[in-house]
Structures are given as C-alpha cells and as structure tokens.
Design a protein around this motif. Structure first.
Motif, PDB file in Angstrom:
ATOM      1  N   LYS A 289       1.585  39.234  51.038  1.00 15.10           N
ATOM      2  CA  LYS A 289       1.753  40.051  52.246  1.00 15.10           C
ATOM      3  C   LYS A 289       2.938  40.993  52.036  1.00 15.10           C
ATOM      4  N   ALA A 290       3.297  41.706  53.084  1.00 11.77           N
ATOM      5  CA  ALA A 290       4.454  42.607  53.064  1.00 11.77           C
ATOM      6  C   ALA A 290       4.361  43.611  51.910  1.00 11.77           C
ATOM      7  N   ASN A 291       3.268  44.382  51.946  1.00 10.28           N
ATOM      8  CA  ASN A 291       3.055  45.435  50.961  1.00 10.28           C
ATOM      9  C   ASN A 291       3.182  44.908  49.529  1.00 10.28           C
ATOM     10  N   ASN A 292       2.295  43.973  49.196  1.00 13.86           N
ATOM     11  CA  ASN A 292       2.308  43.336  47.871  1.00 13.86           C
ATOM     12  C   ASN A 292       3.672  42.745  47.525  1.00 13.86           C
ATOM     13  N   CYS A 293       4.275  42.140  48.532  1.00  9.93           N
ATOM     14  CA  CYS A 293       5.560  41.446  48.360  1.00  9.93           C
ATOM     15  C   CYS A 293       6.681  42.395  47.924  1.00  9.93           C
ATOM     16  N   THR A 294       6.716  43.573  48.526  1.00  6.90           N
ATOM     17  CA  THR A 294       7.801  44.513  48.205  1.00  6.90           C
ATOM     18  C   THR A 294       8.684  44.796  49.425  1.00  6.90           C
ATOM     19  N   LYS A 295       8.466  44.077  50.531  1.00 11.21           N
ATOM     20  CA  LYS A 295       9.306  44.293  51.715  1.00 11.21           C
ATOM     21  C   LYS A 295       9.924  42.974  52.163  1.00 11.21           C
ATOM     22  N   VAL A 296      11.204  43.013  52.497  1.00  9.31           N
ATOM     23  CA  VAL A 296      11.859  41.812  53.016  1.00  9.31           C
ATOM     24  C   VAL A 296      11.770  41.838  54.547  1.00  9.31           C
ATOM     25  N   LEU A 297      11.074  40.844  55.113  1.00 11.17           N
ATOM     26  CA  LEU A 297      10.884  40.771  56.565  1.00 11.17           C
ATOM     27  C   LEU A 297      11.499  39.514  57.164  1.00 11.17           C
ATOM     28  N   VAL A 298      12.078  38.687  56.298  1.00 12.04           N
ATOM     29  CA  VAL A 298      12.754  37.475  56.792  1.00 12.04           C
ATOM     30  C   VAL A 298      13.964  37.227  55.902  1.00 12.04           C
ATOM     31  N   TRP A 299      15.039  36.755  56.510  1.00 12.91           N
ATOM     32  CA  TRP A 299      16.286  36.553  55.785  1.00 12.91           C
ATOM     33  C   TRP A 299      16.748  35.108  55.938  1.00 12.91           C
ATOM     34  N   HIS A 300      17.148  34.533  54.807  1.00 17.21           N
ATOM     35  CA  HIS A 300      17.659  33.164  54.814  1.00 17.21           C
ATOM     36  C   HIS A 300      19.149  33.219  55.160  1.00 17.21           C
ATOM     37  N   THR A 301      19.417  33.703  56.350  1.00 16.17           N
ATOM     38  CA  THR A 301      20.814  33.766  56.801  1.00 16.17           C
ATOM     39  C   THR A 301      21.289  32.340  57.044  1.00 16.17           C
ATOM     40  N   ARG A 302      22.529  32.081  56.763  1.00 15.67           N
ATOM     41  CA  ARG A 302      23.070  30.742  57.058  1.00 15.67           C
ATOM     42  C   ARG A 302      24.311  30.937  57.905  1.00 15.67           C
ATOM     43  N   THR A 303      24.331  30.238  59.006  1.00  9.71           N
ATOM     44  CA  THR A 303      25.434  30.416  59.935  1.00  9.71           C
ATOM     45  C   THR A 303      26.687  29.730  59.402  1.00  9.71           C
ATOM     46  N   GLU A 304      27.771  30.456  59.446  1.00 10.24           N
ATOM     47  CA  GLU A 304      29.052  29.914  58.992  1.00 10.24           C
ATOM     48  C   GLU A 304      29.431  28.699  59.844  1.00 10.24           C
ATOM     49  N   LYS A 305      30.039  27.707  59.190  1.00 14.23           N
ATOM     50  CA  LYS A 305      30.477  26.543  59.957  1.00 14.23           C
ATOM     51  C   LYS A 305      31.564  26.996  60.930  1.00 14.23           C
ATOM     52  N   VAL A 306      31.427  26.618  62.169  1.00  9.55           N
ATOM     53  CA  VAL A 306      32.314  27.168  63.181  1.00  9.55           C
ATOM     54  C   VAL A 306      33.717  26.516  63.109  1.00  9.55           C
ATOM     55  N   ASN A 307      34.723  27.314  63.361  1.00 14.37           N
ATOM     56  CA  ASN A 307      36.099  26.805  63.337  1.00 14.37           C
ATOM     57  C   ASN A 307      36.474  26.266  64.714  1.00 14.37           C
ATOM     58  N   LEU A 308      36.648  24.953  64.785  1.00 19.77           N
ATOM     59  CA  LEU A 308      37.027  24.339  66.064  1.00 19.77           C
ATOM     60  C   LEU A 308      38.409  23.692  65.960  1.00 19.77           C
ATOM     61  N   ALA A 309      39.256  24.280  65.072  1.00 17.39           N
ATOM     62  CA  ALA A 309      40.566  23.679  64.805  1.00 17.39           C
ATOM     63  C   ALA A 309      41.430  23.612  66.057  1.00 17.39           C
ATOM     64  N   ASN A 310      41.180  24.491  67.011  1.00 18.06           N
ATOM     65  CA  ASN A 310      42.028  24.509  68.203  1.00 18.06           C
ATOM     66  C   ASN A 310      41.411  23.810  69.409  1.00 18.06           C
ATOM     67  N   GLU A 311      40.308  23.079  69.173  1.00 19.69           N
ATOM     68  CA  GLU A 311      39.736  22.303  70.273  1.00 19.69           C
ATOM     69  C   GLU A 311      40.754  21.254  70.704  1.00 19.69           C
ATOM     70  N   PRO A 312      41.042  21.127  71.989  1.00 11.26           N
ATOM     71  CA  PRO A 312      42.029  20.128  72.413  1.00 11.26           C
ATOM     72  C   PRO A 312      41.464  18.709  72.386  1.00 11.26           C
ATOM     73  N   LYS A 313      42.335  17.761  72.005  1.00 16.20           N
ATOM     74  CA  LYS A 313      41.919  16.355  72.085  1.00 16.20           C
ATOM     75  C   LYS A 313      42.246  15.819  73.468  1.00 16.20           C
ATOM     76  N   TYR A 314      43.354  16.273  74.000  1.00 13.72           N
ATOM     77  CA  TYR A 314      43.776  15.897  75.358  1.00 13.72           C
ATOM     78  C   TYR A 314      43.802  17.188  76.162  1.00 13.72           C
ATOM     79  N   HIS A 315      44.141  17.097  77.418  1.00  7.03           N
ATOM     80  CA  HIS A 315      44.198  18.275  78.303  1.00  7.03           C
ATOM     81  C   HIS A 315      42.943  19.128  78.160  1.00  7.03           C
ATOM     82  N   LEU A 316      41.824  18.469  78.336  1.00  9.58           N
ATOM     83  CA  LEU A 316      40.561  19.195  78.232  1.00  9.58           C
ATOM     84  C   LEU A 316      40.404  20.122  79.426  1.00  9.58           C
TER      85      LEU A 316
END
Ligand code: UGA
Ligand code: MN
Length: 323
Positions: A289-316
């Motif tokens: 498909k995709a013009n004899n497989c010459t067009k990119v119509l889907v991307w294997h994007t991978r979401t960066e692991k989110v930085n939660l270093a400042n999530e509070p443990k107390y005082h939520l």
C-alpha cells in the motif's frame, strides 16, 4: 343574509390559506433516513471512509445546493469495518496518548476500537475515557504475567491475543462481514490517509513505518507490485522485517486461521510481527500500500518518559485530579 355569509367567508379565508400553506410545507420536508446512524457524527463519509468536516457559515455553497434539490436516500456501499486493537497500560501519559488516538480515530468512518488494558481489571480512568470518546469500542483487559514484565521481553502479547479472541468470538456464528484488523499501539502517530489505504486490504497489506529500527523509516521493497525484500537497519534476517504498525489483515484471514496468535514461547522482541505473519501469509502474497510502499503514513513515535521529579510526597494538592 348575503352580507353575513360574505363577512363569514372573509373571516375564514386567511385561516383556510394558512392550513393550505402548512400542508404544502410539510410535504416538502425530506423523508427521514431509512436506517438510523449508529451514533452521532457531524461528518459525512469521504473517499476511503475518512469523515470530511461539513462546511459551515459563509462557505455555504454545498449546503445551498443541497436545499435546491431534494436529498434522495443513497444506498451506502458496504464499507469494511476497521478494527483497531490497542494494548494500553497505566502510566502518567496514558490518558494523553489515548486522547491523541481517539482524536484521530473519531475522524475515520466505520472504525471499531478494541482497547485492551494490561491490567487485572478495567480501570476507571479508561472506562470513563471511553464513555466520552464518541467511538464504537470494546473495552477488554488482561494482565501480563509478572514473569514477562521485564525489559528485553516482547510487550502486549496477551493483550493483542485477547483482541483477536474477541474478534473471532464475535464473528463465529455469522458470515464474515467485510473487515480489516490492525494493531494500533497507543504511542504511535497515524495519518488519516493510512485508513484509506488499509481499508482495501484483501488478505494482508503492508506499508512503510516512520521513525523505527534506528532509521528515519523502514519499508517493504516492492518490484512489479510485489514485496521482494525489506529496507531496514535492524535484523534484516527477520522473515517479515516490519513493525507492528506496518501491516493490516482482513477479518476473513483472521477467521480462517483461528490458531494464529502471538506467542510467548521462543519469541524475541522484534520478532512478534514475523512470528504472527508467518502463520497467516507469505511474503509473496503481501499487498503493498501507500504508493508501492513509498509513503510514510504512520510513525513509531515513542513518548518520552515524563519527569515527575517535583511531584510532592507530602503537602499534596487539596483536590484529586485525574491526569
Ligand atoms: C515496539 C513495537 O512497535 C511494538 O508493537 C512491540 O509490541 C514492542 O516493540 C515489543 O517490544 O514488544 P515499543 O515502542 O518498544 O514498540 O513498545 P511500547 O509502545 O512500549 O509497547 C507496545 C504497546 O504495548 C503499546 O500500546 C503499550 O501501551 C502496550 N504495553 C506496553 C502494554 O500493554 N503493557 C506493557 O507493559 C508495555
Ligand atoms: Mn511504542
């Protein structure tokens, strides 16, 4: 006497006219559609079943034309249903990923979303999300056994199999309706054109995938309309050197190969696609498909692991907010 009759006639005349006009207007109303739409959609269906937004406001040319000629009930061609199996698991970015996916899928006609949670039970977050997603869907769950939750082992094997089992069960007693299955991981990016391409899958279709295998893209190499090899930077020895996002299978093929599943035993990461495809097709049979497989119509994007270093443990925070 005559004048009384005359005056009565003139009093009644406007009412008679109003009744005649009302009856006339009523018969001009278009007939109601023959079959109700399964769910509300503000989009008419375009080529390949991608919904086209309605024109509004000043660009009302199309709408005007519609008013001039009375709409006739059109026989809808039977559009193959696209079944998208999405394995998903709980993590901080899950709802964001699913939102992105739903926003794409909502624009595709006749798409049924099979969302399979990697969990012991359906989560409230995903249940609530699906209830508002505005998409025909099936919500399944199956946990990955603990021993398989290790880096270096294939992911989502049990979830994809649960989706396959549901599909086979649903169609076991009826003649297969036209349908196409594809595996839509929750972190990839899908163009609408991809759905137009895969909708015409006869057995198994393939196309390029962007941002995968350590390259800008991987693709099946095509000669005279047939797949003859693979452009890949990683394990070119794979029988089908293709990512999960790079192929679709017709429902008929899924039903006529009831034993074809994703296997844990002996399977290595990156080999799941080959192990599965080997059970249902051959390289020679693949439909490019995709013009004899010459067009990119889907991307294997991978979401960066989110930085939660400042999530509070107390005082939520004082309120509990779903993210
Ligand atoms: C690559 C392929 O694109 C995947 O199709 C393949 O399943 C995976 O490798 C593999 O190694 O098995 P990658 O981006 O590394 O993809 O994998 P993820 O996106 O992390 O996972 C693939 C799918 O499985 C996603 O939809 C994800 O939500 C789901 N998943 C992942 C689970 O359901 N449970 C997990 O523990 C991890
Ligand atoms: Mn991924």
């Amino acid at each position: 006497m005559k004048s009384v009759l005359f005056s009565r006639f003139f009093i009644l005349l406007p009412w008679i006219l109003i009744v005649i006009i009302m009856l006339d207007v009523d018969t001009r109303r278009p007939a109601p559609p023959l079959t109700p739409r399964p769910y509300f959609s503000p989009y008419p269906v375009g080529r390949g079943g991608v919904r086209l937004p309605l024109r509004r406001g000043s660009s009302g040319r199309v709408a005007e034309k519609r008013n001039e000629s009375r709409p006739q009930p059109q026989p809808q061609p039977l559009l193959p249903t696209i079944y998208a199996i999405t394995p998903t698991y709980s993590r901080p970015v899950q709802k964001a990923e699913l939102t992105r996916l739903a926003n794409t899928f909502r624009q595709v006609a006749q798409l049924h979303w099979i969302l399979v949670e990697d969990a012991a039970a359906r989560s409230e977050l995903v249940s609530r999300f699906l209830a508002r997603a505005g998409l025909p869907n099936t919500h399944l769950h199956v946990p990955t056994p603990r021993r398989y939750k290790r880096p270096g082992l294939p992911r989502a094997t049990e979830q994809r199999n649960a989706g396959l089992a549901w599909l086979r069960q649903r169609h076991q007693h009826q003649r297969a309706q036209p349908g196409v299955l594809f595996f839509a991981d929750d972190d990839n990016t899908y163009s609408l054109e991809l759905f137009q391409e895969m909708r015409t899958t006869r057995k198994v279709s393939v196309w390029p995938v962007g941002l995968v295998g350590g390259r800008r893209y991987e693709r099946p190499l095509v000669e005279n309309g047939k797949v003859v090899g693979w452009y890949t930077g990683w394990r070119a020895d794979r029988p089908f050197a293709i990512d999960m996002a790079g192929f679709a299978v017709s429902l008929q093929v899924i039903l006529s190969n009831p034993k074809a599943v994703f296997k844990r035993r002996g399977s290595q990461p990156g080999m799941q696609e080959s192990d599965f495809l080997k059970q249902i097709t051959t390289v020679e049979e693949l439909e490019p498909k995709a013009n004899n497989c010459t067009k990119v119509l889907v991307w294997h994007t991978r979401t960066e692991k989110v930085n939660l270093a400042n999530e509070p443990k107390y005082h939520l925070d004082t309120v509990k907010i779903e993210v």
